[in-house]
Write an enzyme that holds these catalytic residues in place. Sequence first.
Site, PDB file in Angstrom:
ATOM      1  N   GLY A  84     -10.698  -2.036   3.697  1.00  0.00           N
ATOM      2  CA  GLY A  84      -9.731  -2.065   4.797  1.00  0.00           C
ATOM      3  C   GLY A  84      -9.722  -0.723   5.503  1.00  0.00           C
ATOM      4  CG  ASP A  85      -6.019   0.394   7.280  1.00  0.00           C
ATOM      5  OD1 ASP A  85      -5.978  -0.530   6.434  1.00  0.00           O
ATOM      6  OD2 ASP A  85      -5.014   1.054   7.601  1.00  0.00           O
ATOM      7  NE  ARG A 106     -10.055  -5.975   3.875  1.00  0.00           N
ATOM      8  CZ  ARG A 106      -8.887  -5.357   3.865  1.00  0.00           C
ATOM      9  NH1 ARG A 106      -8.509  -4.690   2.799  1.00  0.00           N
ATOM     10  NH2 ARG A 106      -8.089  -5.393   4.904  1.00  0.00           N
ATOM     11  N   GLY A 157      -5.503  -4.377   7.566  1.00  0.00           N
ATOM     12  CA  GLY A 157      -6.501  -3.331   7.775  1.00  0.00           C
ATOM     13  C   GLY A 157      -7.498  -3.572   8.887  1.00  0.00           C
ATOM     14  CB  THR A 167       0.889   0.382   5.106  1.00  0.00           C
ATOM     15  OG1 THR A 167       0.887  -0.843   4.356  1.00  0.00           O
ATOM     16  CG2 THR A 167       2.254   0.554   5.758  1.00  0.00           C
ATOM     17  CB  THR A 192      -0.856  -0.050   1.284  1.00  0.00           C
ATOM     18  OG1 THR A 192      -1.784  -1.102   1.141  1.00  0.00           O
ATOM     19  CG2 THR A 192      -1.577   1.245   1.577  1.00  0.00           C
TER      20      THR A 192
HETATM   21  N1  ASP Z   1      -4.091  -1.627   4.995  1.00  0.00           N
HETATM   22  C1  ASP Z   1      -4.400  -2.177   3.705  1.00  0.00           C
HETATM   23  C2  ASP Z   1      -5.714  -2.899   3.774  1.00  0.00           C
HETATM   24  O1  ASP Z   1      -5.981  -3.561   4.764  1.00  0.00           O
HETATM   25  C3  ASP Z   1      -3.371  -3.123   3.194  1.00  0.00           C
HETATM   26  C4  ASP Z   1      -1.942  -2.704   3.346  1.00  0.00           C
HETATM   27  O2  ASP Z   1      -1.651  -1.649   3.911  1.00  0.00           O
HETATM   28  O3  ASP Z   1      -1.075  -3.421   2.890  1.00  0.00           O
HETATM   29  O4  ASP Z   1      -6.453  -2.853   2.831  1.00  0.00           O
END
Ligand code: ASP
Length: 326
Positions: A222-223, A220, A246, A243, A192
């Site tokens: 994520g954060d 889905r 999430g 990152t 990310t």
């Molecule tokens: N945080 C991101 C998610 O969960 C993934 C990542 O940061 O690699 O979508």
Amino acid sequence: MKTALVYLLMTSMSAIAAPVAIVIHGGAGNEQRPPAAEEKQRHATLERALRAGHELLLRGGSAIDAVEAAIVVLEDSPLFNAGKGAVFTSEGKNELDASIMEGRTRGAGAVGNVTTVKNPIRAARAVMERSPHVLLVGRGAEEFARRNGIEIVAPDYFRTEERWRELQEWKAKQTPGKPQSANPAAQEHLGTVGCVALDQNGTLAAGTSTGGMTGKQPGRLGDSPLIGAGTYADNRACGISCTGHGEFFIRNVVAFDIAARMRYQNQPLADAARVVVQEVLRPAGGRGGIIGIDREANIVVEFNTAAMARGSIDRHGKLSTATLGR
Ligand code: ASP
């Protein structure tokens, strides 16, 4: 000669003006040692992203412009899991998420689950500036982006063979009967991207963009598109971009928690970041990292994974990039 003089002038002016700073990440994860040529490219792309943002800051540009400019460079690179090069869902699609926030007004915008927006960070910014909303997802977000003149591409623009291969590897590791995406430890490539910047007016901004996690269920989020979880900026505290896995960042409201510790407990940025990443997230099983800047231009990078791709240009103009561990 002329360019050197202009640059000298710009940097000496910036020494007199309020300090500027920028920090980026390209994801946290397992320590991978890609072939030397790819490793070199990774550093070069991080540097290009940093310079794109920093040049704007030196010219008096806004933190939000710098964050957008840096993230666009990373989204356009197939080496990172954002924009082109995003990971695949369990159904073999690329569903992208991004968010951006400005620390003076605490304005924010985000998009989730978009499949045709070339640079999701631009769409997130448009949501912030040109809509009464904070988060748009799916078809509505894509339609909004198109109406606002943001570049639309065919879904296969995002596809790379490397990420496709990772999906096949992920599939091979799944146990029939167990819920999908239940094994984040098997994630090799996080990747990310995110950026935090401080401009000459003392305004902080932060942004994050991602394809999510390999094999995620369709729909889905994520954060990364969630303000407070993956991204946060408040001039009274700091700007943060996260990152990692999430679901843990959402449940622990990581970006906001770091800012809150600074505001309510007067913790310095570095302490707040360390406590949240190492003492809150790690014991809970949440793998990942954060980048941040406070209003004094202090930069922090904190992660509990083996590696994290990152880079910064500090208040003195010192540039550094790294892709592995400490
Ligand atoms: N945080 C991101 C998610 O969960 C993934 C990542 O940061 O690699 O979508």
